[in-house]
Design a protein around this motif. Structure first.
Motif, PDB file in Angstrom:
ATOM      1  N   THR A 290       0.834  -1.206   0.000  1.00 55.69           N
ATOM      2  CA  THR A 290       0.000   0.000   0.000  1.00 55.69           C
ATOM      3  C   THR A 290       0.865   1.249   0.000  1.00 55.69           C
ATOM      4  N   VAL A 291       1.908   1.282   0.820  1.00 57.86           N
ATOM      5  CA  VAL A 291       2.768   2.468   0.921  1.00 57.86           C
ATOM      6  C   VAL A 291       3.561   2.655  -0.373  1.00 57.86           C
ATOM      7  N   VAL A 292       4.054   1.564  -0.974  1.00 61.08           N
ATOM      8  CA  VAL A 292       4.809   1.682  -2.223  1.00 61.08           C
ATOM      9  C   VAL A 292       3.913   2.193  -3.352  1.00 61.08           C
ATOM     10  N   ALA A 293       2.711   1.629  -3.472  1.00 66.17           N
ATOM     11  CA  ALA A 293       1.787   2.076  -4.514  1.00 66.17           C
ATOM     12  C   ALA A 293       1.383   3.530  -4.309  1.00 66.17           C
TER      13      ALA A 293
ATOM     14  N   ALA B  91      -3.037   8.745   3.472  1.00 67.57           N
ATOM     15  CA  ALA B  91      -2.031   7.733   3.819  1.00 67.57           C
ATOM     16  C   ALA B  91      -1.527   7.915   5.245  1.00 67.57           C
ATOM     17  N   VAL B  92      -1.252   9.153   5.633  1.00 68.00           N
ATOM     18  CA  VAL B  92      -0.703   9.413   6.967  1.00 68.00           C
ATOM     19  C   VAL B  92      -1.706   9.031   8.045  1.00 68.00           C
ATOM     20  N   GLN B  93      -2.972   9.379   7.844  1.00 68.70           N
ATOM     21  CA  GLN B  93      -3.983   9.032   8.846  1.00 68.70           C
ATOM     22  C   GLN B  93      -4.154   7.524   8.972  1.00 68.70           C
TER      23      GLN B  93
ATOM     24  N   PHE C  13       9.256   5.691   6.565  1.00 69.03           N
ATOM     25  CA  PHE C  13       9.477   5.886   5.127  1.00 69.03           C
ATOM     26  C   PHE C  13       8.627   7.047   4.593  1.00 69.03           C
ATOM     27  N   LEU C  14       7.379   7.116   5.049  1.00 62.94           N
ATOM     28  CA  LEU C  14       6.508   8.208   4.588  1.00 62.94           C
ATOM     29  C   LEU C  14       7.020   9.565   5.064  1.00 62.94           C
ATOM     30  N   TYR C  15       7.305   9.681   6.397  1.00 63.23           N
ATOM     31  CA  TYR C  15       7.672  10.974   6.966  1.00 63.23           C
ATOM     32  C   TYR C  15       9.078  11.417   6.561  1.00 63.23           C
TER      33      TYR C  15
ATOM     34  N   VAL D 253       9.401  10.069   1.761  1.00 60.83           N
ATOM     35  CA  VAL D 253       8.425  10.470   0.736  1.00 60.83           C
ATOM     36  C   VAL D 253       8.078  11.944   0.863  1.00 60.83           C
ATOM     37  N   LEU D 254       7.711  12.395   2.070  1.00 64.39           N
ATOM     38  CA  LEU D 254       7.282  13.791   2.226  1.00 64.39           C
ATOM     39  C   LEU D 254       8.406  14.783   1.902  1.00 64.39           C
ATOM     40  N   PRO D 255       9.667  14.567   2.315  1.00 65.36           N
ATOM     41  CA  PRO D 255      10.729  15.491   1.875  1.00 65.36           C
ATOM     42  C   PRO D 255      10.902  15.520   0.353  1.00 65.36           C
TER      43      PRO D 255
END
Length: 744
Positions: free
Chosen positions: A635-638, A673-675, A699-701, A704-706
């Motif tokens: 889910t996170v990769v997609a 995604a974050v929630q 990985f998200l914070y 991806v976000l930067p």
């Protein structure tokens, strides 16, 4: 000969064959005369047969009956049949030879007649020219004699013109009779009293019934009655219920009227045509004699009108001696007389008797008819230059009135040349001729308006003729090429035609904006209304922007206009694609099992590395495990790939008006995604899965976000505070721990 058994059948068949042969081969004696030689070459028998067949009382039935009785059998009948058949064939050949010979003679005769007709036409033309030259010489000599001896000229005019009286008493009687006749006839015409003011010099010359025909289809239209006066032609239609009464139809001054003889083409005969620019009418007289009278009297009246007008202008151009004032003993009158003499001495008599001025109205008509617009405007400039420093007298006003009528006609023709109904081929340069002449006539505003209307119709037609291809991007390439090339050519032609008329440039900018709106309508209908993908829409908008930058070559920047016209459609496309990403992310979140990805093959893992590297994630190797495992959730990769693809396509569409729309869309997508990660951390009880969720959150914070922030700042040119706050916040919002769904 018919087939049968026995002698009787053969004899009967022979008789029937002989009868049919004789009937088919019978040649009347009066058919060809001595030119046909009917000889069978069998001596006296052939001659007797020929004479018998040529006789006036020959009867085929009796001949066959007698022949059957005298013949010994079938053989005699066959011989007679052969003789008659040979006679028939020779007669047919002789007929063919005579017909061919007569046909050749007919062709030669027709050719001689055609040559003779051409020579007669040339001879008639030469005689007409000689007659015109003789009349012109005679008129010139008479005018010269009239100038030398005015008294002799007056006596000659009185003797030549039956309408010119010899005394004041006769003049009054003749004038009164003409006025009475004209008044009596015009009382029968409704609606012409106000159009024909009573003037002392107007009188009736000729009148009669005519039939009007359509000039294109030669169909009868109506019956009319024409009144020819010494200065105009009145056409009236017959009232159906009142005998001898008419209704006004048209009035044509003789100055602008041309008469053309129409060649007889049965059943259309006894016709003549009247040309009144820009229209023409065809009339049919009752017979050839009346037609000839109409043609002669029209030409004669036009000629007399021109001569009288020329004489009047010459008389007005002659200087008139001032009357001698009576002598006065008042000493103060001398000063007043001196003051009054000064302006009279300064008055200048305008000479309008020059040949080119006299022929100016007719020359303008010829130039307009021949589409020699430059020649017509040159004549007008020459007249204006001649009259620039001349006083405005009554003859000048009358000349101006005639010329102004031609100017209106010329303007109408030029306006028609620029109308969108005309052919739009040839590009903007095809309109240069008409535009330049309108500008020379002082009609620059009208020329600008018509030029831009013509080009708008041309651009619209070109766009309409484009074939809608299956591939949207291919169609957009063609559409942009056609539109922006036409716009660039129009701008260059406008700058050439209206150089110095800076007041027209604002009209061009307004026209360019309206044309851009037409282009955007076609563009949006193909790109946005058809629900194309965001990547396709981004490529199409990029192509349109690149073509729009070409206009900067001539100092015209319409980029802000295309932005303003496309902003609504682009907003809709961004929001629609945002909703698709959010729905897809929610669907994946609902099926999330928080398991590592197993790509099964090294090739698949290498492909994923390349995809993440293209998205800007350079440290993706630290999230890969042994063999083909990836320490991240599917889910996170997609979500990462979909979000970065959305950002890249949106930046292609970016312009300042879309800043907040793009930023808000990114925030909404990231929040989903974050929630979901935050909620999963709060609800998950398994320590191993919880650690895996923390790794995905990291990985998200931290990755991806930067990357999103950096790419957004590179594409927009300034950082986004909302994205920084979103990344720095440890928890974005409170959620219900008992809930099993994400809160957006």
């Amino acid at each position: 000969v018919t087939a049968g058994s026995g002698p009787c059948c053969r004899a009967a068949g022979s008789r029937r064959g002989a009868v049919s042969s004789v009937a088919a081969g019978r040649v009347p004696g009066s058919g060809c005369g001595a030119d046909m030689a009917l000889s069978l070459g069998e001596g006296g028998g052939g001659s007797r047969l020929r004479r018998q067949l040529e006789s006036g009382g020959f009867a085929a039935g009796e001949y066959v009956k007698q022949l059957s009785q005298q013949s010994d059998g079938d053989r005699d009948l066959q011989e007679h049949r052969q003789r008659i058949q040979a006679l028939s064939e020779e007669t047919a050949q002789s007929l063919k030879r005579n017909v061919y010979q007569n046909y050749r003679q007919f062709i030669e005769t027709a050719r001689e007649i055609s040559y003779l007709e051409s020579e007669m036409y040339q001879l008639s033309h030469i005689l007409t020219e000689q007659k015109g030259i003789m009349e012109a010489v005679t008129q010139a000599l008479l005018l010269q004699a009239d100038r030398d001896d005015p008294a002799l000229g007056a006596r000659r005019a009185a003797a030549a013109d039956p309408f010119l009286p010899l005394s004041a008493k006769d003049a009054a009687a003749n004038e009164e009779g003409r006025q009475r006749t004209l008044t009596t006839l015009l009382e029968k015409v409704e609606g012409c009293r106000d159009l024909l003011p009573e003037s002392p010099g107007k009188y009736l010359v000729y009148n009669g019934d005519l039939v009007e025909y359509d000039a294109d289809h030669m169909a009868q239209i109506q019956r009319v009655h024409a009144f020819l006066m010494n200065d105009c032609l009145l056409v009236a239609t017959a009232l159906p219920n009142r005998r001898g009464a008419y209704r006004y139809d048209a009035l044509y001054p003789l100055d602008g009227l041309a008469v053309v003889n129409v060649k007889d083409n049965p059943p259309m005969k006894d016709m003549f045509k009247l040309l009144m620019f820009p229209e023409s009418r065809i009339f049919q007289a009752e017979n050839a004699k009346i037609k000839k009278e109409w043609l002669e009297v029209l030409e004669e009246t036009k000629r007399n009108r021109a001569l009288s007008e020329k004489r009047r202008l010459e008389q007005e151009a002659l200087p008139r001696p001032a009357p001698t004032p009576p002598e006065s003993t008042n000493p103060f009158d001398e000063d007043e007389d001196e003051e009054e003499d000064e302006p009279s001495a300064e008055e200048e008599v305008v000479d309008l008797s020059l040949e080119w001025i006299q022929e100016l109205p007719e020359d303008l008509d010829v130039c307009i008819a021949q589409r020699d617009f430059e020649g017509a405007v040159d004549l007008l400039d020459k007249l204006n230059e001649y009259l620039a420093d001349k006083p405005v007298s009554q003859p000048v006003k009358e000349l101006r009135a005639k010329v102004d009528e031609r100017v209106r006609q010329l303007t109408d023709v030029l306006v028609f040349e620029l109308s969108p109904d005309r052919s739009l081929r040839g590009g903007p340069r095809a309109t240069r001729r008409a535009v330049s002449q309108l500008i020379r006539l002082g009609q620059s505003t009208k020329a600008c308006e018509l030029f831009l209307k013509n080009r708008a119709a041309a651009v619209q037609t070109a766009i309409r003729q484009l074939r809608i291809e299956g591939a949207t991007l291919l169609y957009i390439h063609k559409l942009c090429h056609v539109f922006f090339t036409s716009l660039l050519e129009t701008a260059r032609e406008f700058e050439t035609d209206f150089a110095g008329n800076y007041g027209c440039y604002s009209a061009f900018v307004v026209w360019a904006r309206s044309s851009m709106r037409m282009f955007v309508d076609a563009f949006s209908k193909q790109v946005f209304d058809s629900k194309e993908s965001l990547s396709t829409a981004a490529e199409c908008v990029k192509v349109a922007k690149e073509h729009c930058k070409q206009l900067s070559e001539i100092g015209l920047d319409l980029t802000f206009i295309i932005h303003a016209l496309l902003v609504k459609d682009i907003k809709g496309a961004l929001q629609s694609y945002k909703d698709i990403i959010i729905e897809a992310t929610k669907h994946r979140n609902s099926e999330e099992m928080w398991r590592k990805m197993n790509l099964m093959t090294p090739e698949a893992l290498g492909k994923l590395r390349e995809e993440m590297r293209s998205c800007g994630v350079g440290n993706f190797d630290q999230y890969t495990g042994d063999d083909c495992w990836v320490n991240l959730s599917y889910t996170v990769v997609a979500f990462t790939k979909q979000t970065m693809a959305f950002l890249e396509e949106a930046l292609k569409l970016y312009f300042p008006e879309l800043h907040m729309v793009l930023l808000e869309s990114l925030v909404e997508i990231i929040l989903v995604a974050v929630q979901h990660v935050d909620y999963s951390l709060r609800c998950e009880q398994d320590p191993e899965k919880k650690a895996f969720i923390r790794q995905n959150a990291s990985f998200l914070y931290e990755t991806v976000l930067p990357v999103v922030e950096k790419r957004f700042e590179e594409g927009v040119g300034k950082p986004a505070k909302q994205l920084q706050d979103l990344r720095n916040a440890s928890r974005l919002m409170r959620v219900n721990p008992e809930s099993t769904t994400s809160v957006v």
